[in-house]
Design a protein around this motif. Structure first.
Motif, PDB file in Angstrom:
ATOM      1  N   MET A  41      -6.652  12.239  -6.430  1.00  0.00           N
ATOM      2  CA  MET A  41      -5.853  10.985  -6.391  1.00  0.00           C
ATOM      3  C   MET A  41      -5.934  10.389  -5.084  1.00  0.00           C
ATOM      4  SD  MET A  41      -1.990  10.234  -7.806  1.00  0.00           S
ATOM      5  CE  MET A  41      -2.356  10.967  -9.268  1.00  0.00           C
ATOM      6  N   ALA A  42      -5.999   8.973  -5.028  1.00  0.00           N
ATOM      7  CA  ALA A  42      -5.922   8.324  -3.803  1.00  0.00           C
ATOM      8  C   ALA A  42      -4.678   8.528  -2.860  1.00  0.00           C
ATOM      9  CB  ALA A  42      -6.317   7.134  -3.821  1.00  0.00           C
ATOM     10  N   ASP A  43      -4.329   9.172  -1.987  1.00  0.00           N
ATOM     11  CA  ASP A  43      -3.184   9.278  -1.354  1.00  0.00           C
ATOM     12  C   ASP A  43      -2.787   8.053  -0.492  1.00  0.00           C
ATOM     13  OD1 ASP A  43      -3.074  12.011  -2.330  1.00  0.00           O
ATOM     14  OD2 ASP A  43      -4.354  12.773  -0.587  1.00  0.00           O
ATOM     15  N   LEU A  44      -2.942   7.023  -1.125  1.00  0.00           N
ATOM     16  CA  LEU A  44      -2.212   5.805  -0.536  1.00  0.00           C
ATOM     17  C   LEU A  44      -0.789   5.825  -0.496  1.00  0.00           C
ATOM     18  CD1 LEU A  44      -4.442   3.156  -2.064  1.00  0.00           C
ATOM     19  CD2 LEU A  44      -4.779   3.961   0.342  1.00  0.00           C
ATOM     20  N   ASN A  45      -0.225   5.158   0.782  1.00  0.00           N
ATOM     21  CA  ASN A  45       1.299   5.099   0.891  1.00  0.00           C
ATOM     22  C   ASN A  45       1.453   3.666   1.192  1.00  0.00           C
ATOM     23  OD1 ASN A  45       1.746   7.917   1.696  1.00  0.00           O
ATOM     24  ND2 ASN A  45      -0.091   7.789   2.417  1.00  0.00           N
ATOM     25  N   ILE A  46       2.549   3.188   0.518  1.00  0.00           N
ATOM     26  CA  ILE A  46       3.258   1.968   0.730  1.00  0.00           C
ATOM     27  C   ILE A  46       4.559   2.197   1.315  1.00  0.00           C
ATOM     28  CG2 ILE A  46       4.312   0.034  -0.365  1.00  0.00           C
ATOM     29  CD1 ILE A  46       1.261  -0.155  -0.534  1.00  0.00           C
TER      30      ILE A  46
ATOM     31  N   GLU B 164     -10.779  -7.865   4.826  1.00  0.00           N
ATOM     32  CA  GLU B 164     -11.492  -7.574   5.809  1.00  0.00           C
ATOM     33  C   GLU B 164     -11.504  -6.168   6.527  1.00  0.00           C
ATOM     34  OE1 GLU B 164     -11.846 -12.226   7.540  1.00  0.00           O
ATOM     35  OE2 GLU B 164     -10.502 -10.689   8.726  1.00  0.00           O
ATOM     36  N   VAL B 165     -10.642  -5.321   5.964  1.00  0.00           N
ATOM     37  CA  VAL B 165     -10.265  -4.067   6.609  1.00  0.00           C
ATOM     38  C   VAL B 165     -10.805  -2.853   5.564  1.00  0.00           C
ATOM     39  CG1 VAL B 165      -8.528  -4.691   8.099  1.00  0.00           C
ATOM     40  CG2 VAL B 165      -8.020  -3.821   6.193  1.00  0.00           C
ATOM     41  N   GLN B 166     -11.199  -1.897   6.112  1.00  0.00           N
ATOM     42  CA  GLN B 166     -11.436  -0.916   5.237  1.00  0.00           C
ATOM     43  C   GLN B 166     -10.472   0.375   5.111  1.00  0.00           C
ATOM     44  OE1 GLN B 166     -14.541  -0.945   3.912  1.00  0.00           O
ATOM     45  NE2 GLN B 166     -14.172   0.724   2.552  1.00  0.00           N
ATOM     46  N   TYR B 167      -9.835   0.641   3.836  1.00  0.00           N
ATOM     47  CA  TYR B 167      -8.567   1.142   3.872  1.00  0.00           C
ATOM     48  C   TYR B 167      -8.983   2.692   3.365  1.00  0.00           C
ATOM     49  CZ  TYR B 167      -6.142  -3.287   3.226  1.00  0.00           C
ATOM     50  OH  TYR B 167      -5.897  -4.409   3.335  1.00  0.00           O
ATOM     51  N   GLU B 168      -8.751   3.501   4.412  1.00  0.00           N
ATOM     52  CA  GLU B 168      -8.803   5.060   4.231  1.00  0.00           C
ATOM     53  C   GLU B 168      -8.002   5.431   3.198  1.00  0.00           C
ATOM     54  OE1 GLU B 168      -7.875   3.528   6.887  1.00  0.00           O
ATOM     55  OE2 GLU B 168      -9.370   3.750   8.393  1.00  0.00           O
ATOM     56  N   SER B 169      -8.394   6.579   2.488  1.00  0.00           N
ATOM     57  CA  SER B 169      -7.702   7.012   1.292  1.00  0.00           C
ATOM     58  C   SER B 169      -6.364   7.423   1.463  1.00  0.00           C
ATOM     59  CB  SER B 169      -8.606   8.208   0.309  1.00  0.00           C
ATOM     60  OG  SER B 169      -8.779   9.086   1.396  1.00  0.00           O
ATOM     61  N   ASP B 170      -6.169   7.830   2.704  1.00  0.00           N
ATOM     62  CA  ASP B 170      -4.456   8.328   3.021  1.00  0.00           C
ATOM     63  C   ASP B 170      -3.862   7.634   3.898  1.00  0.00           C
ATOM     64  OD1 ASP B 170      -6.424   8.718   5.251  1.00  0.00           O
ATOM     65  OD2 ASP B 170      -5.860  10.575   5.509  1.00  0.00           O
ATOM     66  N   CYS B 171      -4.354   6.246   3.916  1.00  0.00           N
ATOM     67  CA  CYS B 171      -3.640   5.221   4.918  1.00  0.00           C
ATOM     68  C   CYS B 171      -2.240   4.884   4.560  1.00  0.00           C
ATOM     69  CB  CYS B 171      -4.390   3.945   5.106  1.00  0.00           C
ATOM     70  SG  CYS B 171      -4.550   2.993   3.891  1.00  0.00           S
ATOM     71  N   TYR B 172      -1.342   4.195   5.344  1.00  0.00           N
ATOM     72  CA  TYR B 172      -0.222   3.619   5.011  1.00  0.00           C
ATOM     73  C   TYR B 172      -0.130   2.114   5.157  1.00  0.00           C
ATOM     74  CZ  TYR B 172       1.612   8.369   5.770  1.00  0.00           C
ATOM     75  OH  TYR B 172       1.970   9.868   5.553  1.00  0.00           O
ATOM     76  N   ILE B 173       0.332   1.326   4.278  1.00  0.00           N
ATOM     77  CA  ILE B 173       0.381  -0.191   4.097  1.00  0.00           C
ATOM     78  C   ILE B 173       1.810  -0.550   4.139  1.00  0.00           C
ATOM     79  CG2 ILE B 173      -0.454  -2.073   3.221  1.00  0.00           C
ATOM     80  CD1 ILE B 173      -2.424  -0.732   1.476  1.00  0.00           C
ATOM     81  N   MET B 174       2.192  -0.961   5.597  1.00  0.00           N
ATOM     82  CA  MET B 174       3.460  -1.440   5.632  1.00  0.00           C
ATOM     83  C   MET B 174       3.910  -2.854   5.357  1.00  0.00           C
ATOM     84  SD  MET B 174       5.761  -0.922   9.217  1.00  0.00           S
ATOM     85  CE  MET B 174       5.865   0.789   8.990  1.00  0.00           C
ATOM     86  N   PHE B 175       5.136  -3.214   4.824  1.00  0.00           N
ATOM     87  CA  PHE B 175       5.601  -4.663   4.450  1.00  0.00           C
ATOM     88  C   PHE B 175       7.126  -4.481   5.128  1.00  0.00           C
ATOM     89  CE2 PHE B 175       2.280  -3.610   1.595  1.00  0.00           C
ATOM     90  CZ  PHE B 175       1.776  -4.661   1.525  1.00  0.00           C
ATOM     91  N   GLY B 176       7.275  -5.855   5.736  1.00  0.00           N
ATOM     92  CA  GLY B 176       8.728  -5.838   6.275  1.00  0.00           C
ATOM     93  C   GLY B 176       9.570  -6.385   5.587  1.00  0.00           C
TER      94      GLY B 176
END
Length: 166
Positions: free
Chosen positions: A1-6, A90-102
């Protein structure tokens, strides 16, 4: 599973967090909540928006941004903001990256953004619109990251049963 993080930085509206939690469960994404929160996690509005999926959510809480950084050393963090120069596609998201929202009222603080200009991303909009709804923004960017990671371990086909008329 992709280990993406919000990551939600000080979210204020429980229904948004509930919707985001449901999206995270549906995509196998981890949710990180940086306090203070503008609500209690046991509020009915969170559970209503997250429906019965909230118990299946992989969620971690942090007392503040520094606590988040200390517990996730070396994390690649993309910061979603209307102030960014880079578009989210435009960015390349790594499978374990974090995407932050305010938080809904103010976004991610500028003192954090100025330290991360190369990983700050934006969703294009027209005119003087201040921002999109937080849960919509999360879904837009998260699904781009999932797409780039080929929807790893997600169901890619539906099962349409044809109705037969007699």
């Amino acid at each position: 599973m992709a280990d993406l993080n919000i990551v939600l930085f000080e979210p204020e509206i429980p229904a948004n967090t509930g919707n985001i939690g449901r999206t995270c469960v549906a995509t196998g994404t981890r949710l990180h909540l940086i306090e203070p929160l503008g609500f209690r996690l046991n509020e009915k509005s969170i559970k209503r928006a997250g429906m019965d999926y909230w118990d299946d959510l992989d969620v971690t809480r942090y007392i503040n941004y520094q606590d988040f950084l200390e517990k996730n050393p070396g994390a690649k963090i993309y910061m979603a903001t209307t102030k960014a120069k880079h578009i989210y596609t435009e960015v390349q998201y790594e499978s374990d990256c974090y995407i932050m929202f305010g938080k809904e009222s103010a976004g991610i603080p500028e003192e954090i953004l100025v330290q991360n200009p190369d990983t700050s991303i934006r969703i294009p909009m027209i005119g003087d619109i201040r921002s999109l709804n937080l849960s919509n923004s999360v879904a837009i960017v998260l699904y781009e990251a999932l797409r780039q990671n080929r929807f790893n371990h997600m169901q890619l086909e539906g099962d349409l049963h044809r109705l037969q008329w007699k």
